[in-house]
Each structure stands twice: as C-alpha cells, then as structure tokens.
Design a protein around this motif. Structure first.
Motif, PDB file in Angstrom:
ATOM      1  N   LEU A 271       1.047  -1.250  -0.091  1.00  0.00           N
ATOM      2  CA  LEU A 271      -0.001  -0.229  -0.031  1.00  0.00           C
ATOM      3  C   LEU A 271       0.976   1.383  -0.010  1.00  0.00           C
ATOM      4  O   LEU A 271       1.999   1.142   0.383  1.00  0.00           O
ATOM      5  CB  LEU A 271      -0.891   0.091   1.185  1.00  0.00           C
ATOM      6  N   ARG A 272       0.276   2.209  -0.511  1.00  0.00           N
ATOM      7  CA  ARG A 272       0.822   3.670  -0.426  1.00  0.00           C
ATOM      8  C   ARG A 272       0.346   4.501   0.989  1.00  0.00           C
ATOM      9  O   ARG A 272      -0.853   4.299   1.044  1.00  0.00           O
ATOM     10  CB  ARG A 272       0.521   4.539  -1.636  1.00  0.00           C
ATOM     11  N   GLY A 273       1.264   4.987   1.558  1.00  0.00           N
ATOM     12  CA  GLY A 273       0.799   5.728   2.760  1.00  0.00           C
ATOM     13  C   GLY A 273       0.904   5.129   3.926  1.00  0.00           C
ATOM     14  O   GLY A 273       0.972   3.997   4.140  1.00  0.00           O
ATOM     15  N   SER A 274       0.848   6.004   5.131  1.00  0.00           N
ATOM     16  CA  SER A 274       0.820   5.394   6.394  1.00  0.00           C
ATOM     17  C   SER A 274      -0.195   6.079   7.157  1.00  0.00           C
ATOM     18  O   SER A 274      -0.802   6.760   6.539  1.00  0.00           O
ATOM     19  CB  SER A 274       2.377   5.528   7.068  1.00  0.00           C
ATOM     20  N   LYS A 275       0.158   6.177   8.680  1.00  0.00           N
ATOM     21  CA  LYS A 275      -0.937   6.792   9.362  1.00  0.00           C
ATOM     22  C   LYS A 275      -0.918   8.357   9.259  1.00  0.00           C
ATOM     23  O   LYS A 275      -0.209   8.992   8.615  1.00  0.00           O
ATOM     24  CB  LYS A 275      -0.385   6.612  10.681  1.00  0.00           C
ATOM     25  N   ASP A 280      -4.374   4.411   0.552  1.00  0.00           N
ATOM     26  CA  ASP A 280      -4.879   3.391   1.372  1.00  0.00           C
ATOM     27  C   ASP A 280      -4.189   2.841   2.486  1.00  0.00           C
ATOM     28  O   ASP A 280      -4.636   2.268   3.591  1.00  0.00           O
ATOM     29  CB  ASP A 280      -4.961   2.074   0.212  1.00  0.00           C
ATOM     30  N   GLY A 281      -2.697   3.270   2.347  1.00  0.00           N
ATOM     31  CA  GLY A 281      -1.993   2.825   3.399  1.00  0.00           C
ATOM     32  C   GLY A 281      -2.277   3.661   4.785  1.00  0.00           C
ATOM     33  O   GLY A 281      -1.985   3.197   5.988  1.00  0.00           O
ATOM     34  N   ARG A 385      -2.632  -1.396  -6.701  1.00  0.00           N
ATOM     35  CA  ARG A 385      -2.538  -1.369  -5.370  1.00  0.00           C
ATOM     36  C   ARG A 385      -1.854  -0.106  -4.773  1.00  0.00           C
ATOM     37  O   ARG A 385      -2.391   0.227  -3.767  1.00  0.00           O
ATOM     38  CB  ARG A 385      -2.146  -2.741  -4.829  1.00  0.00           C
ATOM     39  N   ALA A 386      -0.648  -0.012  -5.408  1.00  0.00           N
ATOM     40  CA  ALA A 386       0.262   1.182  -4.752  1.00  0.00           C
ATOM     41  C   ALA A 386      -0.466   2.580  -5.127  1.00  0.00           C
ATOM     42  O   ALA A 386       0.498   3.315  -4.528  1.00  0.00           O
ATOM     43  CB  ALA A 386       1.545   0.721  -5.154  1.00  0.00           C
TER      44      ALA A 386
END
Length: 577
Positions: A271-275, A280-281, A385-386
C-alpha cells in the motif's frame, strides 16, 4: 440461538502490513496468524487515517466528522453528547459492557467511557499513555489507569494489564451475554516494551532499532491474544462469541519510505501511505471476524468495500439488540458475512486534524475498486494497489460521479460543524488539561514531555456551566499528582516520578525526564465576561480563583504570563463550591 458474546480487540497504529498473516516475514504474530486462518477476513475494510476519528465511527456508526471528532486534540476528540454509542446500545439491550485500554473520546464528564455506556472501564487518558490527560508519569509499566473514572495503580506492562483485566471481566460475566472491548494503546509510541520482546528482533539486520520495539509491542499483543483464545476454548465460550481483531489506522512504524513514497525498509502490504494518509496505507486495515456458531470460521477473504461505520449496525444485528429510531451512516454486514450479499455504495474517509474541517482535505472517495484522492487523483486499486498511476484524465465522467459522492457525504457530515462540544462543570469535579484547549492556530500541546519542556499553547475551553453557583478554579503548571511549584524546574537526575528501568529495552521517550523552570509572574482567568489576575509566589503550586457563574454555555480561558510571554495553564482543577 442464544445471543452471542462479543470480544473486540482494537490495536493502535498497527497497519495492514504489520502481521505475519498479511505477508510480513519479519514480525512474529503466530497466534493472530492462526486466528486469521479461521475467520472471515474483510480485506477491503477502511477506517479513519487517525485514531480518535476512527473510534468515533466505531462507537456510533456515524462518519467521524459528523460526531465532532475530526482531530486527536484541541477539543475535537470529544464525542458529541447526543451520540448513541454502541456501549449504550448493548447496555440497554441487556449486555454487560466493558472497555480496557484506550478510549480517546474525552477525559471529562460527560465524555468519559464510563459516561457513554460502559459499565466497566479501565482506561488511560488522552490518545496515548504519557499524554497530558494521562496520569502523570505513566510509562507503560505498572501505571495508574482510571477505573470507572477513579485512579487505580496496576502492576505490569500496559498491554498485559488490559488483557488480564478484560479476562477477569469476561470470567465474572460468562453466564450472561457480554460486550468486551480490548483497546490496546500499543503499538502507539513511545515505543516502550519489555526487553524480552525487543530481543526477539535484536539479531534481525532487516529491522532497525525503533522497529524492533514496534514489532516487540505487536508480538506482546499477539501473545496476549493467544492467551485470550485459549481461555475462551477452555471455558467453552468460543463457539458463541464473536471475536474481532482490527486496528484503528495505518501503520505508524512499520516501514520507511523515500520522497516518492517507495518502501525502503519494512513492509506495508503493497500500500501507499501510512498513518494520517489519504492513500490506502492510511486507512485500509486488517479486520478479522470469527463467529463459530454461525459458521463464520472458514478462513475466507471478503473483498467487498466495507468500513468502520458498518461495525455498530452489524454487531447489533447479530445480537438482536433493538435499534429503535436510531439511524446509521453505515450498514449491517450480516447479510454479506453470512450470505455474500453485496451493497454497492460510496465510502468517504479523510484526515482533517485542523481546527475547522476543510472540504476535500486529505480525502479518499471509494466506490468498488476506485479511489478518488483529494478530489483530483483517480486510481484503480485492483490494477494499481500502490496508487502510483493517476488515471483521472482517462475517466472524467467517473471522477465527476465520485465528486458527487463526496458532495453528498460532505452535506451529511457538515451540518453540525459550528456547534460547540462543551465540557460540563458543576455536576462533577473536573480536571481540564491543555490537550483539549481550542485554538485557531492548531498549535497542540498534548504530551507530558511538552509540559516538561515548557511548550507554549493557548486558547479556550468550550464549557457548559450546569448550575448557578460559586466555582473554584486551580491553575497549575505541573500536574496535581506531583507537588511542584509553578515556577520551579525539575532536576532530571532527581526526578519527580519512578520510571521503569529493569527488564525494558532502551527507552524510546518523546517524554523526557526533568523539566525546565519558567519565570512566570502572573496567573489569569477569563469566563462569562469576568477576568481576574493574581501574582505567582515562589512557593505556589497552584493559583486559586473563585468566581460566581450562571448556568449556560461559555468559554473559559486560563493562562500564565510574564513580561515576555503568555502561555495557557496546562492543568485546571474545577469544582462547584
């Protein structure tokens, strides 16, 4: 069929990639991995990109922004008083209800967990252990938590305590239906963990030091989760208990990335991204649902779009709890889980974290496989997805449709943006902290370490005076748990609290020890068109004001000053005389 029990485990800052069963070959989670093989996996499940907003949706079945919770501090992590919570619903439906761990939807009446339907609550303060509303000096080890609003010291590591107390609650109530939430603050920072869990990763060159702590906290959760499942099996409770494992937002520590967002170490499930991210990440998280008696224990993936607003209506539906005239923004997933019935719809999530919500800010509109990011970028999540290939220019009609979905959502959630969410004074004693102060600059002070550093923030509290009368206000620089004078500092070599030192991995504090001295000369208060000022003496631990107040809504501002600066009081005790 008798009504099922519910055990709901909700971890903090753990993303989709922070489990062995989702493809991470570095983290050790054997018990959750085993559970994964016997549950229904909602593999396209979305929450808010940060913790308090997600919790508000889970508690109400309403989108976070509509509940007043679009931030984690600044008075916008308080869940509106008129929201009907899942705990209230289950209590009214004849269930015993308990929560053990993180709450983060208010630390003063009427917003505490014990005010919102939980018959038993053991919680820390604020959004994490060692934040300002938390008991002063908590460091994850043998800390003091609030039991139905009253402080009590516990022995042991925080996650162990929360699971142990939850199992006591279950054992006491196993002859009747129960609703039990275990809401760990782990693996939220600071990343303090018993050394034996850190040591599980010490020789893995792929895992940097901070992630050894992060993974160690997750392995500790996993160990406790396994003990809980074993207990349910031993007591013949598992068959008629719905068990849920999920997390509250994307990972906060599971990977490192470069400026282009590519993972350079760690794992993020592609996934791309975090908190905090709109990608989506930031909000696509694990959601595992097991209910043996209904045959929902087959290890099946369910990839239809689902969200945190769906959980409350789903659980009430499974448990035949009356809803009355209450409505939800989400839907019951019972028919999807049991019969595969799909409802096609749009879901919106966003990350505001500003004093006032801004349209389109850090938003994701989701419909089927599509993601519209910030109203401009379009991604096909099945092929990408990314989220690297923006195809908005190829599908202008779809972009417009998703923008219309967002407009409908915005109109739904924005109705009460201007309504205040006041803390009540007069009916209960209150301990206000600068964590909840409102300001326009969004300069948040929320960690005990910031108090020690003398960080400056100012603003006002939204207040509801419940009764006419005389009110006492005590303004403090240091928490009432430690008897320090307003103007004095703290020698880090002769500290004010006992920190855990043995059996812990090297500490990862953004909570430093000691504290700077501040040459503050005056204390001030302003409320209901009344202002007062007093000098601060060298021996004053607090400055006391007594004011006559009338019933009704108002703003309270308290601050310290000297000739060069003004800073909000960190702690304010309030009581009706």
């Amino acid at each position: 069929m008798s009504r099922p029990n519910i055990i709901w485990v909700l971890t903090d800052d753990q993303g989709l990639g922070d489990l062995g069963c989702t493809g991470n070959d570095m983290v050790k989670t054997p018990n959750i991995d085993k559970f994964f093989n016997k549950c229904i996996r909602m593999s396209n499940y979305h929450v808010g990109p940060t913790c308090a907003p997600t919790r508000s949706t889970l508690m109400t079945g309403h989108f976070a922004n509509s509940t007043g919770v679009w931030h984690t501090i600044g008075g916008r992590s308080l869940l509106r008083k008129d929201e009907w919570t899942i705990a209230t619903a289950f209590t009214e439906g004849g269930y015993e209800t308990g929560i053990f761990g993180k709450w983060h939807l208010g630390d003063n009446y009427p917003y505490r967990a014990c005010d919102r339907g939980f018959k038993k609550s053991i919680t820390h303060g604020g959004g994490g252990i060692s934040q300002i509303p938390d008991f002063w000096g908590n460091d994850y080890f043998s800390d003091t938590y609030w039991v139905n609003g009253e402080p009590k010291k516990f022995n042991g590591y925080c996650t162990d305590v929360f699971f142990e107390e939850a199992l006591k609650f279950i054992d006491e109530n196993k002859e009747q239906p129960f609703f039990c939430m275990i809401t760990t603050n782990a693996p939220h920072g600071p990343l303090n963990v018993p050394k034996k869990y850190y040591d599980l990763y010490k020789d893995d060159s792929r895992v940097p030091d901070h992630r050894k702590r992060f993974y160690g906290m997750i392995t500790n959760i996993d160990e406790n989760f396994g003990k809980m499942i074993n207990y349910l099996e031993d007591e013949n409770l598992l068959e008629n208990t719905i068990v849920i494992f999920m997390t509250d937002n994307g990972t906060a520590g599971g990977f490192n990335m470069d400026r282009q967002g590519n993972v350079t170490s760690g794992y993020n499930a592609g996934l791309r991204g975090s908190k905090g991210s709109e990608y989506d990440g930031g909000h696509r998280v694990p959601f595992f649902f097991r209910y043996d008696k209904a045959g929902l224990n087959t290890g099946r993936d369910e990839n239809n779009l689902t969200a945190s607003v769906d959980l409350m209506p789903t659980l009430l539906d499974f448990c035949n709890v009356p809803v009355g005239d209450h409505t939800f923004h989400g839907i019951s997933l019972k028919s999807l889980l049991c019969n595969g019935e799909v409802t096609e719809r749009a879901i919106v999530t966003d990350s505001q974290r500003v004093p006032h919500p801004i349209k389109w800010r850090k938003s994701s509109v989701m419909r089927d496989k599509w993601r519209l990011i910030n109203g401009e970028e379009l991604y096909d999540i099945d092929k990408d997805r990314a989220q690297r290939n923006n195809i908005a220019s190829e599908h202008p009609e779809l972009v417009e449709k998703l923008r219309e979905d967002y407009d409908k959502w915005w109109n739904l959630v924005s109705v009460k943006f201007d309504e205040e969410i006041p803390i009540s004074i007069g009916s209960h004693e209150n301990y206000l902290t600068i964590h909840d102060v409102r300001n326009e600059e969004d300069k948040g002070v929320y960690q005990q370490g910031q108090v020690r550093e003398g960080a400056i923030a100012e603003g006002y509290f939204e207040i509801q005076v419940e009764e006419d009368g005389q009110y006492e206000f005590k303004l403090r620089r240091w928490s009432k748990e430690v008897p320090h004078k307003i103007r004095e500092g703290i020698d880090p070599n002769n500290n004010d609290i006992e920190f855990e030192k043995d059996g812990i991995a090297d500490r990862d504090f953004y909570q430093y020890q000691g504290g700077v001295a501040l040459d503050l000369t005056h204390a001030h208060i302003s409320i209901q068109d009344q202002t007062d000022m007093k000098e601060i003496g060298p021996d004053d631990e607090f400055i006391r004001f007594v004011l006559d107040l009338k019933q009704g809504p108002t703003h309270l501002e308290t601050w310290f000053s000297n000739a060069e600066m003004k800073m909000g009081a960190y702690f304010i005790e309030v009581a009706k005389i």
